[in-house]
Design a protein around this motif. Structure first.
Motif, mmCIF file in Angstrom:
data_model
loop_
_atom_site.group_PDB
_atom_site.id
_atom_site.type_symbol
_atom_site.label_atom_id
_atom_site.label_comp_id
_atom_site.label_asym_id
_atom_site.label_seq_id
_atom_site.Cartn_x
_atom_site.Cartn_y
_atom_site.Cartn_z
ATOM 1 N N LEU A 73 6.213 1.105 2.974
ATOM 2 C CA LEU A 73 5.026 0.296 2.702
ATOM 3 C C LEU A 73 4.082 0.296 3.914
ATOM 4 O O LEU A 73 2.870 0.494 3.777
ATOM 5 C CB LEU A 73 5.449 -1.131 2.344
ATOM 6 N N GLY B 26 1.457 1.071 -0.600
ATOM 7 C CA GLY B 26 0.852 0.903 0.725
ATOM 8 C C GLY B 26 -0.508 1.576 0.823
ATOM 9 O O GLY B 26 -1.443 1.011 1.386
ATOM 10 N N PHE C 63 -6.438 6.911 -4.913
ATOM 11 C CA PHE C 63 -5.878 5.549 -4.845
ATOM 12 C C PHE C 63 -6.759 4.652 -3.967
ATOM 13 O O PHE C 63 -6.949 3.476 -4.255
ATOM 14 C CB PHE C 63 -4.445 5.560 -4.288
ATOM 15 N N ALA D 251 -8.911 1.252 -4.922
ATOM 16 C CA ALA D 251 -8.800 0.013 -4.144
ATOM 17 C C ALA D 251 -10.158 -0.624 -3.866
ATOM 18 O O ALA D 251 -10.260 -1.846 -3.769
ATOM 19 C CB ALA D 251 -8.066 0.286 -2.824
ATOM 20 N N ILE D 252 -11.221 0.187 -3.732
ATOM 21 C CA ILE D 252 -12.519 -0.414 -3.428
ATOM 22 C C ILE D 252 -13.419 -0.540 -4.672
ATOM 23 O O ILE D 252 -14.581 -0.904 -4.557
ATOM 24 C CB ILE D 252 -13.263 0.341 -2.297
ATOM 25 N N PHE E 244 -2.677 2.065 -1.469
ATOM 26 C CA PHE E 244 -3.631 1.208 -2.168
ATOM 27 C C PHE E 244 -4.007 -0.002 -1.292
ATOM 28 O O PHE E 244 -5.184 -0.308 -1.102
ATOM 29 C CB PHE E 244 -3.017 0.756 -3.501
ATOM 30 N N LEU E 245 -2.992 -0.658 -0.715
ATOM 31 C CA LEU E 245 -3.253 -1.844 0.116
ATOM 32 C C LEU E 245 -4.051 -1.483 1.362
ATOM 33 O O LEU E 245 -4.979 -2.193 1.759
ATOM 34 C CB LEU E 245 -1.933 -2.515 0.509
ATOM 35 N N GLY E 246 -3.694 -0.358 1.976
ATOM 36 C CA GLY E 246 -4.407 0.089 3.172
ATOM 37 C C GLY E 246 -5.851 0.440 2.863
ATOM 38 O O GLY E 246 -6.761 0.129 3.644
ATOM 39 N N LEU F 116 -7.595 -0.846 0.452
ATOM 40 C CA LEU F 116 -8.253 -2.130 0.205
ATOM 41 C C LEU F 116 -8.605 -2.811 1.527
ATOM 42 O O LEU F 116 -9.709 -3.315 1.720
ATOM 43 C CB LEU F 116 -7.325 -3.018 -0.637
ATOM 44 N N GLY G 246 2.490 3.653 4.401
ATOM 45 C CA GLY G 246 1.512 3.825 3.328
ATOM 46 C C GLY G 246 0.225 3.063 3.614
ATOM 47 O O GLY G 246 -0.878 3.582 3.385
ATOM 48 N N ILE G 247 0.354 1.841 4.128
ATOM 49 C CA ILE G 247 -0.838 1.043 4.448
ATOM 50 C C ILE G 247 -1.677 1.761 5.503
ATOM 51 O O ILE G 247 -2.897 1.891 5.380
ATOM 52 C CB ILE G 247 -0.437 -0.377 4.919
ATOM 53 N N ALA G 248 -1.003 2.284 6.528
ATOM 54 C CA ALA G 248 -1.726 3.022 7.569
ATOM 55 C C ALA G 248 -2.410 4.248 6.968
ATOM 56 O O ALA G 248 -3.569 4.549 7.270
ATOM 57 C CB ALA G 248 -0.755 3.434 8.676
ATOM 58 N N GLY H 147 -3.391 4.778 3.789
ATOM 59 C CA GLY H 147 -4.529 4.370 2.962
ATOM 60 C C GLY H 147 -5.711 3.924 3.804
ATOM 61 O O GLY H 147 -6.866 4.244 3.502
ATOM 62 N N PHE H 148 -5.420 3.199 4.887
ATOM 63 C CA PHE H 148 -6.491 2.705 5.759
ATOM 64 C C PHE H 148 -7.242 3.881 6.387
ATOM 65 O O PHE H 148 -8.477 3.931 6.376
ATOM 66 C CB PHE H 148 -5.917 1.799 6.855
#
Lengths: 200, 178
Positions: free
Chosen positions: A20, B87, A113, A117-118, B89-91, B93, A23-25, A27-28
């Motif tokens: 997770l 993750g 993805f 998200a936006i 998707f959350l990142g 966002l 993944g956040i990194a 996506g960011f």
């Protein structure tokens, strides 16, 4: 020492927490680099925006060189990392299909993805398309299962296949990337001059 | 949202070389921790397998492709890539919030085409990417980026095939974008 999870240094119970966070990194970075916009992404194919090439090649070089250094210092056992298996012809066919999907859809899975998200409707529709495409593939699998599994070369690296040392491969990618960074910046300047609007 | 009315102002994105270094370090850290790279198409595959397994369990189990991903112990959603994709998707966002890009639903398209055309092509493009990613054993993230970064021959093959085809086909789809 590394890789940490396969070597049992981090317990497998942490797998999904780590997944997770990574993944956040991911996506960011994708969104912050501008990959939530399809018109930004496809600019690489029309010469008005080479952000995809810059991010992709830089990432590739950093990761390649980093892995080599970690291995060189003895911190990483390269034999324990996963090497994608090579199925030569099916992978070329897959890449060609993805390339056409890329130019038609304007996204690849990860970037779509971040578009979802936006609030990009085209990102949502692309993601639905991904789902339908994979569904079609699984349903039609009996028709081309033999082709799918053909040409299995195993988990080979470029070094195994051509005998070129990994350090030379990284060197070649670096030289090509630097030349591409320079060359494409000239193309981008020229193409943008002829575009009346650049606002996505 | 503050509006800059200069026509050629670009949206606020981070420097692409900085983005590339960060992404490269992320791939590196991912390999150092997990022994494999990042991915994106795998989670959609898990979702397809899960829905098939829920609605038509017998058919899903008899499908030679799907049965590889079905286990009696846990759902196909209980995999590394599904959590990683959550993750993503959350990142995305998070970055959208930080840079002020989270807005109501909208469709981005070239002024030369309608939203409807854009959405039709987005759907077809997504379907092709979904099909291709199965033959390619991964998409741009898993095969092309992570695969090539770990010197896998297949990764480099997929990378050149995707981008080469993109350039070869770009002319025919130019009205969609320029």
């Amino acid at each position: 020492m590394c890789p940490l999870i396969p070597n049992g240094i981090i317990g497998t119970g942490w797998d999904f927490v780590i997944a997770l966070i990574l993944g956040i990194a991911f996506g960011f970075i994708l969104e912050a680099s501008g990959f939530s916009s399809s018109r930004n992404i496809v600019g690489v194919f029309y010469g008005y925006n080479f952000v995809v090439l810059r991010v992709f090649f830089t990432a590739l070089i950093v990761a390649m060189v980093g892995l080599l250094y970690f291995s060189y210092f003895g911190w990483l056992d390269l034999s324990k990392i996963f090497i994608l298996p090579t199925y030569l012809i099916p992978m070329i066919v897959g890449g060609v299909i993805m390339g056409i999907g890329f130019i038609m859809g304007g996204f690849c899975p990860g970037t779509s993805f971040t578009a979802v998200a936006i609030g990009k409707l085209d990102g949502i529709v692309f993601t639905i398309g991904l789902y339908l495409g994979i569904f079609v593939f699984t349903e039609a699998y009996p028709l081309f299962g033999d082709f799918y599994n053909s040409g299995d070369l195993g988990n080979v690296t470029i070094t195994d296949a051509f005998g070129i040392p990994a350090s030379w491969v990284a060197m070649a990618f670096t030289v090509v990337a630097l030349a591409a960074f320079w060359g494409t910046s000239l193309i981008e300047k020229r193409v943008r001059k002829n575009r009346s609007e650049y606002k996505f | 949202m503050n509006k800059h009315h200069s026509k050629n102002s670009e949206p606020k994105y981070i420097n692409p070389y900085l983005g590339g270094v960060l992404l490269g370090l992320l791939v590196l850290v991912t390999v150092l921790i997990t022994g494999r790279g990042l991915g994106a198409s795998g989670a959609i595959k898990s979702t397809v397998v899960t829905t098939a397994h829920v609605f038509t369990p017998e058919q899903a189990k008899s499908n030679a492709y799907m049965n590889k991903f079905i286990s009696d112990d846990h759902s196909p959603m209980y995999t590394w890539l599904v959590f990683e994709t959550l993750g993503i998707f959350l990142g995305g966002l998070l970055s959208g919030i930080v840079f002020g890009r989270v807005k109501k639903l909208r469709t981005e398209h070239s002024p030369k085409i309608t939203s409807k055309t854009r959405l039709i092509f987005a759907l077809i493009g997504g379907m092709l990417f979904g099909i291709g990613s199965q033959f390619g054993r991964g998409c741009t993230s898993g095969a092309a980026l992570s695969g090539t970064a770990t010197f896998a021959l297949g990764g480099a093959v997929v990378m050149f095939a995707i981008f080469g085809t993109g350039y070869a086909a770009a002319y025919f789809f130019r009205k969609l974008w320029i």
